[in-house]
Design a protein around this motif. Structure first.
Motif, short mmCIF file in Angstrom:
data_model
loop_
_atom_site.label_atom_id
_atom_site.label_comp_id
_atom_site.label_asym_id
_atom_site.label_seq_id
_atom_site.Cartn_x
_atom_site.Cartn_y
_atom_site.Cartn_z
N PRO A 275 0.81 -1.22 0.00
CA PRO A 275 0.00 0.00 0.00
C PRO A 275 0.85 1.28 0.00
O PRO A 275 0.58 2.20 -0.74
CB PRO A 275 -0.83 -0.13 1.29
CG PRO A 275 -0.94 -1.59 1.51
CD PRO A 275 0.36 -2.17 1.03
N LYS A 276 1.91 1.31 0.83
CA LYS A 276 2.75 2.53 0.88
C LYS A 276 3.64 2.63 -0.36
O LYS A 276 3.92 3.72 -0.85
CB LYS A 276 3.63 2.49 2.13
CG LYS A 276 3.02 3.27 3.28
CD LYS A 276 4.04 3.57 4.36
CE LYS A 276 4.21 2.35 5.25
NZ LYS A 276 5.32 2.27 6.09
N PRO A 279 1.30 3.80 -4.14
CA PRO A 279 0.14 4.61 -3.71
C PRO A 279 -0.82 4.93 -4.84
O PRO A 279 -1.94 5.38 -4.58
CB PRO A 279 0.80 5.89 -3.18
CG PRO A 279 2.13 5.95 -3.81
CD PRO A 279 2.56 4.55 -4.06
N SER A 282 -5.70 1.61 -7.04
CA SER A 282 -7.02 1.94 -6.49
C SER A 282 -7.15 1.35 -5.08
O SER A 282 -6.41 0.42 -4.71
CB SER A 282 -8.12 1.37 -7.39
OG SER A 282 -8.19 -0.03 -7.21
N GLU A 283 -8.11 1.88 -4.34
CA GLU A 283 -8.33 1.40 -2.98
C GLU A 283 -8.61 -0.10 -2.96
O GLU A 283 -8.11 -0.85 -2.13
CB GLU A 283 -9.52 2.16 -2.40
CG GLU A 283 -9.45 2.38 -0.91
CD GLU A 283 -10.60 3.26 -0.46
OE1 GLU A 283 -11.43 2.74 0.29
OE2 GLU A 283 -10.67 4.43 -0.89
N GLU A 284 -9.43 -0.51 -3.93
CA GLU A 284 -9.81 -1.92 -4.04
C GLU A 284 -8.58 -2.80 -4.32
O GLU A 284 -8.39 -3.84 -3.69
CB GLU A 284 -10.84 -2.04 -5.20
CG GLU A 284 -11.38 -3.43 -5.47
CD GLU A 284 -12.42 -3.86 -4.45
OE1 GLU A 284 -12.78 -3.03 -3.59
OE2 GLU A 284 -12.85 -5.02 -4.51
N GLN A 285 -7.74 -2.35 -5.26
CA GLN A 285 -6.55 -3.13 -5.61
C GLN A 285 -5.61 -3.22 -4.40
O GLN A 285 -5.10 -4.31 -4.09
CB GLN A 285 -5.81 -2.46 -6.79
CG GLN A 285 -6.53 -2.65 -8.12
CD GLN A 285 -5.92 -1.81 -9.23
OE1 GLN A 285 -5.38 -0.72 -8.99
NE2 GLN A 285 -6.02 -2.30 -10.46
N THR A 286 -5.44 -2.11 -3.70
CA THR A 286 -4.57 -2.10 -2.53
C THR A 286 -5.08 -3.08 -1.47
O THR A 286 -4.32 -3.86 -0.91
CB THR A 286 -4.52 -0.67 -1.93
OG1 THR A 286 -4.10 0.20 -2.96
CG2 THR A 286 -3.56 -0.59 -0.77
N LYS A 287 -6.37 -3.02 -1.25
CA LYS A 287 -6.98 -3.90 -0.23
C LYS A 287 -6.76 -5.38 -0.61
O LYS A 287 -6.39 -6.20 0.21
CB LYS A 287 -8.48 -3.58 -0.14
CG LYS A 287 -9.17 -4.29 1.01
CD LYS A 287 -10.62 -3.93 1.09
CE LYS A 287 -11.39 -4.91 0.27
NZ LYS A 287 -12.55 -4.79 -0.36
#
Ligand code: FAD
Length: 453
Positions: A275-276, A279, A282-287
């Motif tokens: 995640p860091k 950046p 997308s939020e979904e991909q990071t999750k």
């Protein structure tokens, strides 16, 4: 043209170093960026008062030809050391002593580890129907085919040893894909093993064996050999706070006051770093990329200067969870490899914690030392009152990734991200296996696929 591409590998563990070395071998410019002040990741060896101790991995298996080929290439700098034949003896704790784990169906008949009912069940294994649930856990699958006592005294300790995990939580398809395929492709474990042993193999395939290996003098020497092959001037340490962002058709990497521009990026760090690091996803991909749980492991190097004749000749002993001991397992490196302990002494590696006992991370050095000392007589049968002469404690809060049901989502997202950004490669133990052999194979495969682009 390809040779002028600037390629950056993130992370200098076994995966990152092997990948960078392979890229360099293939003729590329490559740089490695490492967050901490040292290379090797979990693979670290220390010398403690004459004992050679590993902080992380102690042995691997030559399960892919890439492992043997890597050591061929590095032969001038470090030597692969195959374990002594005593390593074939694996011990399992039951009652108040270790018993040898049977290595074939005949041995399974005579062992005190399994119930009589399950011994008959094992004989009937080839005729049992394959399962239909793709997410069946290793525990459920083994119980169905071989019986509960087999799960308790073979599968559970094995999974503790490899994954520090829970057999009823790990789907076989994801955690042990080879085992899953034995049932799905050949109808059962025994049928599958026989079929595979009869299969014609190329000379290259024959290099993959079940042999257990280390590096002469410990895995630290493999780390040094890989580092030297890449060149210290191409490895940057202490790159804490690194972020990567798209930069035209290239990548910009920044940390502190530093900056790099690269054509291709390979990440080899754990999932929770992504995640860091990335950046822009997308939020979904990071999750989805960060949906991997790493079980904690406490590894304790234990040195005994004078064994007083209590000589263990085995790979090590594993402890089933049913036996309710504080220890997951004890490896015996000095029984398997040369020069790991002073003459007349022995060297052990204790493992505690795992997915089912995360609270062990909180134990103090004194408490852990007491657990070890208490076990020396009770479990390893040293004379009463024997205490470790040397103890080194290594706490790994996020050690072994657990490939659970979320793995499918993670792998799907990796594929999606790599399609969206073809010059970004997400590697490391986030996928493709958790052991050293798998790490080496993945690293070589990724490097070679980049070279072909
Ligand atoms: C206690 C323990 C015992 C083990 N025993 C065995 C065994 O006996 N046999 C076996 O086959 N396997 C074993 N393993 C597994 C084996 O150690 C791993 O498969 C292997 O070392 C993983 O290498 P890696 O490079 O993929 O990851 P790591 O070793 O985790 O290396 C990743 C590197 O990336 C760096 N990094 C992280 N984040 C960033 C960032 N943001 N930027 C830059 N760099 C970053 C890290 O500092 C680290 O150097 C064991 C693991 C542990 C923890």
């Amino acid at each position: 043209m390809q040779q002028t591409r600037e390629i950056i590998v993130i992370g200098a563990g076994l995966t990152g170093l092997t990948c960078a070395r392979q890229l360099k071998k293939n003729g590329h410019d490559v740089e490695v960026l490492e967050k901490t002040g040292r290379i090797g990741g979990f693979m670290q060896t220390i010398e403690a008062d004459g004992f050679v101790m590993e902080e992380g991995p102690s042995t691997g298996t030559i399960k892919h030809p890439e492992v043997a080929e890597l050591f061929d290439d590095l032969a001038d700098a470090c030597q692969l050391e195959e374990a002594h034949k005593s390593s074939k003896c694996r011990l399992i704790w039951k009652g108040n002593q270790f018993h040898a784990l049977p290595s074939n169906p005949v041995g399974a008949i005579f062992t005190p580890l399994f119930t009589l009912k399950d011994k008959f069940r094992i004989l009937g294994e080839p005729w049992r129907k394959p399962g239909t649930n793709p997410n069946e856990s290793v525990g459920a699958l083994a119980e169905r085919r071989l019986g509960k006592s087999f799960v308790d005294y073979a599968v559970d300790p094995f999974l503790s040893g490899v994954y520090a995990g829970d057999p009823y939580k790990l789907p076989t398809r994801l955690a042990l894909p080879k085992l899953y395929n034995l049932e799905q492709t050949y109808g059962g474990f025994i049928r599958g093993s026989i079929a595979l042993s009869k299969k014609q193999k190329t000379e290259r395939e024959k290099r993959a064996t079940k042999a257990v290996f280390s590096t002469r003098g410990g895995f630290g020497n493999l780390v040094q050999a890989l580092g030297n092959a890449i060149g210290s001037e191409r490895i940057s340490l202490n790159c804490d706070g690194l972020t990567i962002t798209p930069f035209g058709n290239k990548w910009k990497l920044t940390w502190g006051e530093e900056e790099r521009i690269a054509d291709e990026i390979i990440t080899t760090c754990p999932s929770y770093e992504l995640p860091k690091l990335l950046p822009f996803l997308s939020e979904e991909q990071t999750k989805n990329l960060d949906n991997l749980y790493y079980a904690p492991v406490i590894e304790i190097g234990v040195g005994i200067r004078d064994t007083k004749g209590t000589d263990w000749k085995a790979f090590g002993g594993l402890v089933p969870s049913k036996e309710k001991q504080q220890i997951l397992g004890i490896l015996m490196p000095s029984a398997c490899f040369a020069n790991r302990a002073p003459e007349g002494g022995a060297n052990f590696a204790y493992f505690l914690g795992g997915a089912r006992h995360t609270e062990y991370l909180e134990k103090s050095d004194e408490e852990l030392t007491q657990i070890v000392n208490e076990s020396l007589h009770r479990m390893l049968k040293f004379p009463e009152g024997t205490k470790a002469d040397v103890i080194r404690i290594f706490r790994h809060a996020r050690a072994i990734p657990q490939y659970m049901e979320e793995t499918d989502t993670r792998l799907g997202t990796i594929q999606e991200v790599e399609t969206q950004y073809p010059s970004l490669h997400i590697a490391g133990n986030i996928r493709d296996g958790i052991g050293m052999g798998d790490r080496i194979k993945q690293a070589v495969d990724v490097a070679n696929s980049i070279s072909k682009r």
